[in-house]
Design a protein around this motif. Structure first.
Motif, mmCIF file in Angstrom:
data_model
loop_
_atom_site.group_PDB
_atom_site.id
_atom_site.type_symbol
_atom_site.label_atom_id
_atom_site.label_comp_id
_atom_site.label_asym_id
_atom_site.label_seq_id
_atom_site.Cartn_x
_atom_site.Cartn_y
_atom_site.Cartn_z
ATOM 1 N N HIS A 249 20.421 28.681 -12.735
ATOM 2 C CA HIS A 249 20.007 30.072 -12.630
ATOM 3 C C HIS A 249 21.074 30.948 -13.266
ATOM 4 O O HIS A 249 22.272 30.698 -13.162
ATOM 5 C CB HIS A 249 19.817 30.475 -11.168
ATOM 6 N N ARG A 250 20.622 31.976 -13.900
ATOM 7 C CA ARG A 250 21.559 32.897 -14.529
ATOM 8 C C ARG A 250 22.171 33.800 -13.455
ATOM 9 O O ARG A 250 21.463 34.402 -12.650
ATOM 10 C CB ARG A 250 20.831 33.726 -15.570
ATOM 11 N N LEU A 251 23.488 33.872 -13.449
ATOM 12 C CA LEU A 251 24.165 34.702 -12.456
ATOM 13 C C LEU A 251 24.051 36.175 -12.837
ATOM 14 O O LEU A 251 24.250 36.550 -13.987
ATOM 15 C CB LEU A 251 25.639 34.306 -12.366
ATOM 16 N N ALA B 164 21.941 20.025 -18.104
ATOM 17 C CA ALA B 164 21.781 20.838 -16.896
ATOM 18 C C ALA B 164 21.627 22.325 -17.200
ATOM 19 O O ALA B 164 21.101 23.075 -16.372
ATOM 20 C CB ALA B 164 22.980 20.635 -15.979
ATOM 21 N N ARG B 165 22.050 22.771 -18.351
ATOM 22 C CA ARG B 165 22.063 24.200 -18.673
ATOM 23 C C ARG B 165 20.712 24.897 -18.490
ATOM 24 O O ARG B 165 20.653 25.968 -17.893
ATOM 25 C CB ARG B 165 22.570 24.385 -20.108
ATOM 26 N N PRO B 166 19.603 24.349 -18.970
ATOM 27 C CA PRO B 166 18.332 25.071 -18.791
ATOM 28 C C PRO B 166 17.886 25.173 -17.332
ATOM 29 O O PRO B 166 17.080 26.032 -16.995
ATOM 30 C CB PRO B 166 17.321 24.235 -19.574
ATOM 31 N N HIS B 167 18.403 24.334 -16.466
ATOM 32 C CA HIS B 167 17.978 24.329 -15.070
ATOM 33 C C HIS B 167 18.848 25.209 -14.179
ATOM 34 O O HIS B 167 18.518 25.397 -13.009
ATOM 35 C CB HIS B 167 17.984 22.896 -14.528
#
Length: 57
Positions: free
Chosen positions: A50-52, A45-48
């Motif tokens: 969104h970066r906070l 799930a990490r690549p999907h």
């Protein structure tokens, strides 16, 4: 490329039936450990995600 690797794996499993039992036993041992399952799902799930952004200063 992924299809070739998957096909080779299926071919090996069909040629060596005891290997199928071994793979199934290893998969069952891994799936019954919740920490391993959660870690793997996190990696997938990490690549999907969104970066906070920093919203409080």
């Amino acid at each position: 490329m992924r299809a070739l690797i998957f096909g080779a794996l299926l071919g090996l499993l069909l040629l060596f039936p005891p290997l199928l039992a071994f793979v199934a036993a290893v998969a069952a041992a891994v799936v019954c450990k919740p920490l391993v399952v959660a870690f793997t799902l996190g990696l997938v799930a990490r690549p999907h995600l969104h970066r906070l952004r920093r919203w409080s200063r």
